[in-house]
Design a protein around this motif. Structure first.
Motif, PDB file in Angstrom:
ATOM      1  N   LEU A 147       0.829  -1.208   0.000  1.00  0.00           N
ATOM      2  CA  LEU A 147       0.000   0.000   0.000  1.00  0.00           C
ATOM      3  C   LEU A 147       0.864   1.259   0.000  1.00  0.00           C
ATOM      4  CD1 LEU A 147      -2.895  -0.944   2.461  1.00  0.00           C
ATOM      5  CD2 LEU A 147      -3.018  -0.679  -0.022  1.00  0.00           C
ATOM      6  N   LEU A 148       1.968   1.221   0.745  1.00  0.00           N
ATOM      7  CA  LEU A 148       2.859   2.368   0.783  1.00  0.00           C
ATOM      8  C   LEU A 148       3.398   2.672  -0.610  1.00  0.00           C
ATOM      9  CD1 LEU A 148       4.466   4.469   2.464  1.00  0.00           C
ATOM     10  CD2 LEU A 148       6.269   2.729   2.691  1.00  0.00           C
ATOM     11  N   GLN A 149       3.775   1.651  -1.341  1.00  0.00           N
ATOM     12  CA  GLN A 149       4.280   1.866  -2.697  1.00  0.00           C
ATOM     13  C   GLN A 149       3.216   2.494  -3.590  1.00  0.00           C
ATOM     14  OE1 GLN A 149       6.695  -1.329  -4.483  1.00  0.00           O
ATOM     15  NE2 GLN A 149       6.552  -2.409  -2.536  1.00  0.00           N
ATOM     16  N   VAL A 150       1.980   2.010  -3.491  1.00  0.00           N
ATOM     17  CA  VAL A 150       0.896   2.554  -4.308  1.00  0.00           C
ATOM     18  C   VAL A 150       0.655   4.021  -3.965  1.00  0.00           C
ATOM     19  CG1 VAL A 150      -1.574   2.393  -4.803  1.00  0.00           C
ATOM     20  CG2 VAL A 150      -0.206   0.308  -4.623  1.00  0.00           C
ATOM     21  N   VAL A 151       0.607   4.331  -2.672  1.00  0.00           N
ATOM     22  CA  VAL A 151       0.331   5.709  -2.235  1.00  0.00           C
ATOM     23  C   VAL A 151       1.440   6.656  -2.674  1.00  0.00           C
ATOM     24  CG1 VAL A 151       0.104   7.193  -0.202  1.00  0.00           C
ATOM     25  CG2 VAL A 151      -1.122   5.012  -0.301  1.00  0.00           C
ATOM     26  N   SER A 158      -1.180   7.936 -13.551  1.00  0.00           N
ATOM     27  CA  SER A 158      -2.606   7.991 -13.866  1.00  0.00           C
ATOM     28  C   SER A 158      -3.365   6.963 -13.040  1.00  0.00           C
ATOM     29  CB  SER A 158      -2.818   7.723 -15.357  1.00  0.00           C
ATOM     30  OG  SER A 158      -2.440   6.382 -15.667  1.00  0.00           O
ATOM     31  N   VAL A 159      -4.679   7.090 -13.051  1.00  0.00           N
ATOM     32  CA  VAL A 159      -5.513   6.136 -12.308  1.00  0.00           C
ATOM     33  C   VAL A 159      -5.300   4.719 -12.839  1.00  0.00           C
ATOM     34  CG1 VAL A 159      -7.893   5.473 -11.756  1.00  0.00           C
ATOM     35  CG2 VAL A 159      -7.233   7.899 -11.767  1.00  0.00           C
ATOM     36  N   THR A 160      -5.165   4.604 -14.151  1.00  0.00           N
ATOM     37  CA  THR A 160      -4.934   3.280 -14.754  1.00  0.00           C
ATOM     38  C   THR A 160      -3.608   2.689 -14.280  1.00  0.00           C
ATOM     39  OG1 THR A 160      -6.160   3.960 -16.722  1.00  0.00           O
ATOM     40  CG2 THR A 160      -4.758   2.019 -16.917  1.00  0.00           C
ATOM     41  N   SER A 161      -2.577   3.514 -14.249  1.00  0.00           N
ATOM     42  CA  SER A 161      -1.259   3.033 -13.817  1.00  0.00           C
ATOM     43  C   SER A 161      -1.276   2.642 -12.335  1.00  0.00           C
ATOM     44  CB  SER A 161      -0.200   4.106 -14.067  1.00  0.00           C
ATOM     45  OG  SER A 161      -0.081   4.378 -15.445  1.00  0.00           O
ATOM     46  N   GLY A 163      -3.878   1.520 -10.658  1.00  0.00           N
ATOM     47  CA  GLY A 163      -4.580   0.239 -10.571  1.00  0.00           C
ATOM     48  C   GLY A 163      -3.718  -0.917 -11.024  1.00  0.00           C
ATOM     49  N   ARG A 164      -2.948  -0.694 -12.115  1.00  0.00           N
ATOM     50  CA  ARG A 164      -2.042  -1.744 -12.599  1.00  0.00           C
ATOM     51  C   ARG A 164      -0.979  -2.070 -11.556  1.00  0.00           C
ATOM     52  NH1 ARG A 164       0.121   0.818 -16.522  1.00  0.00           N
ATOM     53  NH2 ARG A 164      -1.415   0.234 -18.119  1.00  0.00           N
ATOM     54  N   ARG A 165      -0.402  -1.018 -10.946  1.00  0.00           N
ATOM     55  CA  ARG A 165       0.632  -1.234  -9.935  1.00  0.00           C
ATOM     56  C   ARG A 165       0.083  -2.018  -8.748  1.00  0.00           C
ATOM     57  NH1 ARG A 165       5.463   0.874  -8.881  1.00  0.00           N
ATOM     58  NH2 ARG A 165       5.227   2.398 -10.569  1.00  0.00           N
ATOM     59  N   ALA A 166      -1.100  -1.643  -8.269  1.00  0.00           N
ATOM     60  CA  ALA A 166      -1.705  -2.333  -7.122  1.00  0.00           C
ATOM     61  C   ALA A 166      -1.973  -3.799  -7.453  1.00  0.00           C
ATOM     62  CB  ALA A 166      -2.993  -1.627  -6.710  1.00  0.00           C
ATOM     63  N   PHE A 167      -2.498  -4.045  -8.658  1.00  0.00           N
ATOM     64  CA  PHE A 167      -2.798  -5.419  -9.059  1.00  0.00           C
ATOM     65  C   PHE A 167      -1.533  -6.261  -9.138  1.00  0.00           C
ATOM     66  CE2 PHE A 167      -3.106  -8.471 -12.618  1.00  0.00           C
ATOM     67  CZ  PHE A 167      -4.025  -9.344 -12.059  1.00  0.00           C
ATOM     68  N   LEU A 168      -0.463  -5.714  -9.719  1.00  0.00           N
ATOM     69  CA  LEU A 168       0.773  -6.481  -9.877  1.00  0.00           C
ATOM     70  C   LEU A 168       1.472  -6.711  -8.544  1.00  0.00           C
ATOM     71  CD1 LEU A 168       2.205  -4.999 -13.191  1.00  0.00           C
ATOM     72  CD2 LEU A 168       0.944  -7.128 -12.850  1.00  0.00           C
ATOM     73  N   LEU A 169       1.388  -5.747  -7.633  1.00  0.00           N
ATOM     74  CA  LEU A 169       1.945  -5.968  -6.296  1.00  0.00           C
ATOM     75  C   LEU A 169       1.202  -7.104  -5.592  1.00  0.00           C
ATOM     76  CD1 LEU A 169       2.577  -2.313  -5.087  1.00  0.00           C
ATOM     77  CD2 LEU A 169       4.313  -4.078  -5.425  1.00  0.00           C
ATOM     78  N   TYR A 170      -0.106  -7.135  -5.773  1.00  0.00           N
ATOM     79  CA  TYR A 170      -0.887  -8.237  -5.196  1.00  0.00           C
ATOM     80  C   TYR A 170      -0.489  -9.567  -5.835  1.00  0.00           C
ATOM     81  CZ  TYR A 170      -4.761 -11.415  -4.332  1.00  0.00           C
ATOM     82  OH  TYR A 170      -5.516 -12.517  -3.995  1.00  0.00           O
TER      83      TYR A 170
END
Length: 503
Positions: A147-151, A158-161, A163-170
């Protein structure tokens, strides 16, 4: 194409020999049906790697093969460990009409889709609502780090990027750790997983030795043919090629063989034949020598001493082993190889001594930059590190802790360290709890603890390896297994473990 077919013949020949001679050992920890399934999947993936003209054809073959294997398996996570390095982990963006970049796919993510996610969904369907899954401290730290990385990236993407980052971290971190921390339900399933991991290392070791002796990286041709050209794959040290097999780097091959050797120290207790015990240990060192990476040499020795120290009468075992090492070392120094061994040793040797100087400069620069933005780091910190750019055109921040502190600050570093320490501590306490009742179960925990302690040292040497998240998950799974077995209703007078009783 012809070189790929030659490489396929070599890899298959070496693999079939390992499967043949390793089967009697493996069957002490796994069912024969599972061994046969894993062997079929490995061979199928290997053929697809070298015979496929594109990555997507490999994917088309791998998906049904992996789905079939995971359905047929009694322990799908063991299959995951074997298949993790069956193919080069090169990445390609998924082509989607109307979308510029969805996300890139590689072998590790393919395994997540084919094995981890289906396993997670099946577990959710069969979960007992009366016994909810409790969150471990390690769960909090890994989620907080992601979460820290996403924030921190959010203001620049962008919002798309985002979302992509959060999904790939998961997909890359949270999912593998979470499944590995829950899906092992017994000590025998954990032993099966460790034995399969050692088998995977045993398959990589002879490939590495062939590469080192012949000066030919067998898997690089497959990646090049797919379009993932590895410019800096051919690493040399003292005139010798540093092998990597399918792992993508000699450090990774050395790391895997070091941990394969370490886990074998525990698994070897079940082997009646001393010949097998010595042969497999030496086999792991074949891979270590072929990788010619000094950090993993240190890790392999450290794993052994740490594991022995965690055993009953550990101090005396360590002293005896140290004396044996000293005697062997003195004999080697008297041979013609003595000077070469000394030259290759870290810190005291002369081979690639500039690496030590680079690491010292990296540490000095990093500590100064961390002080400038201590709490949440600086995502653009590499702009201030241009003087560290190497001849390959990269700034090689080899210390994983420095990476976390530089980019995500001391807060991010605390999450990483908290994750490692909490998962290790859970396994250590489980091992201590099991010792009076089941010594084999206790030693299984000691092996997992030793692996995590050595992982913490390796991170400072060479950064993070994806398999470390799996080891941490296995530590949490182990603590849950011990808690179930040591529940008040199950505690009896000291008994033999299932592994001991099977001998």
């Amino acid at each position: 194409m012809l070189n790929n077919l030659k490489a396929l013949v070599i890899v298959l020949t070496l693999s079939l020999l390992v499967f043949h001679f390793g089967k009697p050992i493996c069957l002490r920890f796994m069912r024969e049906e599972d061994f046969n399934t894993r062997r079929t999947v490995w061979i199928g993936l290997t053929i697809a790697v070298f015979a496929s003209p594109s990555f997507w054809l490999y994917v088309a073959v791998a998906i049904p093969l992996l789905l079939w294997g995971s359905r047929k398996e009694s322990n799908p996570l063991a299959l995951y460990l074997l298949a993790l390095y069956a193919a080069p982990n090169v990445s390609f963006y998924i082509p989607v009409v109307g979308i510029n970049q969805l996300f890139d796919l590689n072998n590790r993510r393919l395994l997540a889709f084919c094995i981890l996610i289906p396993l997670l969904l099946r577990a959710r369907q069969t979960a007992d609502p009366r016994n909810p899954d409790r969150m471990a401290a390690a769960d909090f730290f890994v989620v907080a780090y992601c979460l820290l990385q996403v924030v921190l990236h959010a203001p620049y993407e962008s919002v798309t990027s985002i979302g992509r980052r959060a999904f790939l971290l998961y997909l890359d971190l949270v999912l593998p750790y979470y499944v590995f921390s829950r899906a092992f339900k017994s000590a025998d399933s954990l032993r099966d997983g460790l034995a399969t991991f050692v088998l995977a290392c045993a398959l990589l070791a002879p490939v590495g030795m062939f590469e080192s002796l012949k000066g030919w990286l067998l898997y690089v041709g497959a990646g090049d043919r797919w379009g993932a050209v590895q410019e800096f794959a051919w690493l040399m040290r003292a005139g010798a090629l540093r092998a990597q097999a399918s792992t993508g780097h000699s450090l990774t091959l050395g790391f895997l063989c070091a941990f394969g050797f370490g886990y074998w120290l525990y698994l070897a207790r079940s082997q009646v034949s001393k010949l097998y015990v010595i042969a497999v240990g030496l086999w792991m060192w074949v891979g270590l020598m072929a990788a010619y990476s000094r950090g993993p040499w240190i890790i392999a020795v450290l794993f052994m001493f740490t594991y022995f120290l965690l055993m009953p009468s550990g101090v005396s075992r360590v002293i005896k082993t140290s004396l044996g090492f000293a005697a062997v070392g003195m004999l080697l120094m008297l041979t013609p190889m003595g000077d070469r061994i000394i030259a290759a040793l870290p810190f005291v040797g002369t081979v690639d001594a500039e690496n030590v100087s680079y690491r010292m400069l990296l540490l000095e620069t990093s500590l100064r930059l961390i002080q400038e933005k201590p709490w949440f780091g600086d995502l653009f910190v590499t702009n201030k590190m241009e003087h560290l750019r190497q001849g390959q055109g990269i700034i090689d921040i080899v210390n994983g802790y420095l990476v976390a502190a530089l980019f995500y600050g001391l807060v991010g570093l605390s999450f990483v360290v908290g994750f490692l320490v909490s998962s290790t501590f859970r396994a250590y306490m489980g091992s201590r709890r099991a010792r009076p009742v089941d010594q084999e179960l206790s030693l299984l925990g000691s092996s997992l603890v030793a692996a995590m302690l050595c992982s913490m040292v390796y991170i400072a040497m060479a950064g993070f390896e994806p398999v470390m998240w799996l080891f941490a998950g296995m530590c949490v799974s182990y603590s849950r297994v011990v808690a179930r077995q040591m529940a008040p209703s199950r505690v009896r007078a000291p008994v033999q473990s299932s592994l001991t009783a099977a001998r």
